[in-house]
Design a protein around this motif. Structure first.
Motif, mmCIF file in Angstrom:
data_model
loop_
_atom_site.group_PDB
_atom_site.id
_atom_site.type_symbol
_atom_site.label_atom_id
_atom_site.label_comp_id
_atom_site.label_asym_id
_atom_site.label_seq_id
_atom_site.Cartn_x
_atom_site.Cartn_y
_atom_site.Cartn_z
ATOM 1 N N CYS A 1 0.833 -1.216 0.000
ATOM 2 C CA CYS A 1 0.000 0.000 0.000
ATOM 3 C C CYS A 1 0.861 1.257 0.000
ATOM 4 C CB CYS A 1 -0.916 0.008 1.220
ATOM 5 S SG CYS A 1 -2.308 -1.120 1.113
ATOM 6 N N SER A 2 1.893 1.269 0.844
ATOM 7 C CA SER A 2 2.757 2.459 0.922
ATOM 8 C C SER A 2 3.521 2.663 -0.389
ATOM 9 C CB SER A 2 3.734 2.323 2.097
ATOM 10 O OG SER A 2 4.619 1.241 1.921
ATOM 11 N N ALA A 3 3.921 1.562 -1.039
ATOM 12 C CA ALA A 3 4.612 1.677 -2.325
ATOM 13 C C ALA A 3 3.693 2.269 -3.390
ATOM 14 C CB ALA A 3 5.121 0.310 -2.775
ATOM 15 N N GLU A 4 2.434 1.824 -3.404
ATOM 16 C CA GLU A 4 1.482 2.339 -4.395
ATOM 17 C C GLU A 4 1.163 3.814 -4.149
ATOM 18 O OE1 GLU A 4 0.548 0.891 -7.118
ATOM 19 O OE2 GLU A 4 1.674 -0.909 -6.604
ATOM 20 N N GLY B 1 7.480 -6.651 -5.243
ATOM 21 C CA GLY B 1 8.656 -6.522 -6.100
ATOM 22 C C GLY B 1 8.370 -5.695 -7.344
ATOM 23 N N ALA B 2 7.170 -5.903 -7.938
ATOM 24 C CA ALA B 2 6.785 -5.130 -9.120
ATOM 25 C C ALA B 2 6.628 -3.648 -8.787
ATOM 26 C CB ALA B 2 5.483 -5.688 -9.692
ATOM 27 N N SER B 3 6.037 -3.362 -7.622
ATOM 28 C CA SER B 3 5.843 -1.965 -7.204
ATOM 29 C C SER B 3 7.176 -1.274 -6.935
ATOM 30 C CB SER B 3 4.976 -1.907 -5.939
ATOM 31 O OG SER B 3 3.655 -2.248 -6.226
ATOM 32 N N LEU B 4 8.073 -1.977 -6.251
ATOM 33 C CA LEU B 4 9.376 -1.382 -5.915
ATOM 34 C C LEU B 4 10.215 -1.149 -7.164
ATOM 35 C CD1 LEU B 4 10.291 -3.377 -2.670
ATOM 36 C CD2 LEU B 4 9.436 -1.043 -2.834
ATOM 37 N N LYS B 5 10.059 -2.014 -8.161
ATOM 38 C CA LYS B 5 10.770 -1.806 -9.423
ATOM 39 C C LYS B 5 10.278 -0.528 -10.097
ATOM 40 C CE LYS B 5 11.855 -4.024 -13.848
ATOM 41 N NZ LYS B 5 11.654 -5.223 -14.701
ATOM 42 N N LEU B 6 8.952 -0.325 -10.100
ATOM 43 C CA LEU B 6 8.368 0.875 -10.697
ATOM 44 C C LEU B 6 8.747 2.125 -9.905
ATOM 45 C CD1 LEU B 6 6.492 1.553 -13.086
ATOM 46 C CD2 LEU B 6 4.565 1.432 -11.499
ATOM 47 N N LEU B 7 8.836 1.961 -8.597
ATOM 48 C CA LEU B 7 9.181 3.082 -7.722
ATOM 49 C C LEU B 7 10.646 3.487 -7.855
ATOM 50 C CD1 LEU B 7 7.807 4.867 -5.555
ATOM 51 C CD2 LEU B 7 8.496 3.185 -3.851
ATOM 52 N N GLY B 8 11.510 2.516 -8.193
ATOM 53 C CA GLY B 8 12.925 2.806 -8.377
ATOM 54 C C GLY B 8 13.773 2.601 -7.146
ATOM 55 N N THR C 1 15.609 -5.719 0.125
ATOM 56 C CA THR C 1 14.434 -4.839 0.123
ATOM 57 C C THR C 1 13.439 -5.178 -0.979
ATOM 58 O OG1 THR C 1 15.695 -3.219 -1.180
ATOM 59 C CG2 THR C 1 15.598 -2.874 1.186
ATOM 60 N N THR C 2 13.889 -5.811 -2.056
ATOM 61 C CA THR C 2 12.974 -6.148 -3.150
ATOM 62 C C THR C 2 12.612 -7.630 -3.180
ATOM 63 O OG1 THR C 2 14.787 -6.500 -4.726
ATOM 64 C CG2 THR C 2 13.873 -4.278 -4.594
ATOM 65 N N GLY C 3 13.381 -8.471 -2.475
ATOM 66 C CA GLY C 3 13.074 -9.898 -2.403
ATOM 67 C C GLY C 3 13.429 -10.692 -3.647
#
Length: 464
Positions: free
Chosen positions: A33-36, A334-341, A373-375
């Motif tokens: 949720c926080s990543a989104e 993992g998908a969200s963190l990739k988009l977040l950078g 952090t990304t797993g």
């Protein structure tokens, strides 16, 4: 716009909630949720009630989106089918019979021999890391119950053997993937030569294997694992050898089917090239075939009716639903963190004016942080190899040492991360609670990581 350092917030939320509430699913959901929310802010949306609603909806959409990826869907299906396969082996009495046979034949007469057998099975199935963990875990669950060793110790042995072996031997999907990443750069050696050169320099993998063997041979456990040994806690609070023994074939035949089919499907999906095969496809097809084989064996034995076998299969699948949920949320995060950078930000810290002799050690640390952090170690390699390989060309650094530091860091972070899919698969294979596995493995991983870090500093001084 979101400040770069804020991209670390989702990972910090996950760690904080895990430590506070001891609930992985809640931690992953809040982290996602926080990543989104940060992604919405990054896209210029202002904070308000609408943002919270959009963020919640997008969290669900992100979870749905990762199942749209074929490889992710296969991982989730594979994880569910493993539950059915394990249940069939257990209820058939094949596990109890195999344990009795191994003990009577003298192959595993004590805990040390059981541990060495687990290490051997995990080592020879290096073709795919999930297969390695799964085969060794299924083979050894009953033996560890027999000799009163905890499932946490089993999870540690298979997790800390499979990935290091796979990253050292590299005649597998990892090797093909890394060669593909290296092939785009103008390097002083061929990609294959560079990859072979990483073997003696992959300090974390080598040290981890030594520590695993020390644990098995000495029989000594330290830190939280000692407590687990005393509690002998398992995921479903039962011993698989309590089921009356039938015949070892009910375990060995589906297990051999699993390994043989995995090899066959790797060749099939790779058009005859083993290392080009699809690991996610092969492990799913092999597990499904193994389930069919053991189902037919149990049906033909006339001890089980079709409806009984259906119920057993779904009961096994149900036992793994919490862990499959964790895998699903890990993939979404993992998908969200990739988009977040997040990974790119951590990597950028290394890509600055630094003493050259410290570059291997810093790449190792960056790899560990990104993977933790990304797993994902695969994602870590994809982020750091494009940073490390240009350094080789521009600064004249030893390519094998730089690549070894990246590979070591990725595996180290993966071993420490509660949101890693390989951590979850090892927990599934061993029948161990995920948090217990993370907690008991972490001290070992940190000690090996610290020694590896010092080794990369020394190697940097000697080789650069």
């Amino acid at each position: 716009m979101v400040a770069d350092w804020l991209t670390l917030l989702p990972a910090l939320v996950a760690i904080a909630v895990v430590l506070w509430r001891k609930e992985v699913i809640l931690a992953l959901l809040l982290s996602l949720c926080s990543a989104e929310l940060l992604i919405f802010l990054q896209n210029g949306q202002r904070f308000g009630a609408g943002l919270l609603l959009d963020g919640s909806i997008q969290t669900l959409e992100r979870i749905i989106a990762v199942t749209g990826d074929a490889d992710n869907a296969r991982i989730l299906m594979f994880s569910l089918l493993v539950g059915g396969l394990l249940a069939y082996m257990r209820y058939s009495g094949g596990v109890s019979a195999t344990v009795a046979m191994l003990v009577n034949k003298g192959i595993a007469r004590n805990g040390r021999q059981a541990g060495l057998l687990t290490f051997f099975i995990s080592s020879v199935t290096f073709i795919e890391s999930n297969l390695s963990s799964l085969t060794a875990g299924i083979s050894s669950r009953g033996l560890f119950d027999k000799f009163k060793m905890s499932r946490a110790r089993l999870a540690y042995i298979i997790d800390s053997t499979s990935a290091p072996i796979c990253i050292l031997i590299l005649l597998n999907g990892w090797g093909a993937y890394i060669l593909g990443l290296l092939s785009t750069y103008d390097l002083p050696q061929s990609p294959v030569a560079i990859l072979i050169g990483t073997i003696p320099l992959n300090f974390y993998a080598l040290i981890t294997l030594v520590v695993v063997l020390y644990t098995i041979i000495s029989g000594k456990v330290h830190g939280p694992m000692r407590k687990s040994e005393q509690q002998l806690h398992t995921l479903s609070h039962h011993s698989e050898i309590e089921t009356p023994a039938s015949h070892p074939a009910f375990m060995l035949v589906p297990l051999i089917t699993l390994v043989a089919a995995m090899l066959g499907f790797m060749l099939l999906t790779g058009n005859g090239q083993l290392v080009q095969g699809s690991g996610s496809k092969s492990v799913l097809y092999a597990t499904a075939l193994s389930c069919v084989v053991v189902y037919c064996m149990m049906l033909l034995s006339r001890r089980f009716a079709h409806q009984q076998l259906v119920d057993i299969g779904f009961k096994g699948i149900g036992e793994l639903l919490p862990l499959v949920t964790i895998v699903l949320l890990s993939l979404a995060l993992g998908a969200s963190l990739k988009l977040l950078g997040t990974g790119t930000f951590i990597a950028s810290i290394v890509d600055q004016s630094l003493p050259q002799v410290l570059i291997p050690a810093l790449l190792f640390l960056a790899g560990a942080l990104i993977s933790f952090t990304t797993g994902t170690s695969w994602g870590t390699f994809a982020i750091l190899i494009p940073i490390g390989m240009p350094m080789v060309s521009l600064l004249g650094l030893p390519p094998s040492l730089i690549l070894a530091a990246i590979l070591s860091g990725g595996v180290f972070g993966d071993h420490c991360s509660p949101i890693s899919d390989s951590t979850a698969v090892s927990s599934v294979a061993a029948g161990c609670d995920l948090l217990e596995h993370v907690k008991t493995q972490l001290p070992y991983a940190l000690v090996c990581g610290a020694i590896a870090l010092i080794s990369f500093v020394v190697a940097g001084v000697l080789m650069i």
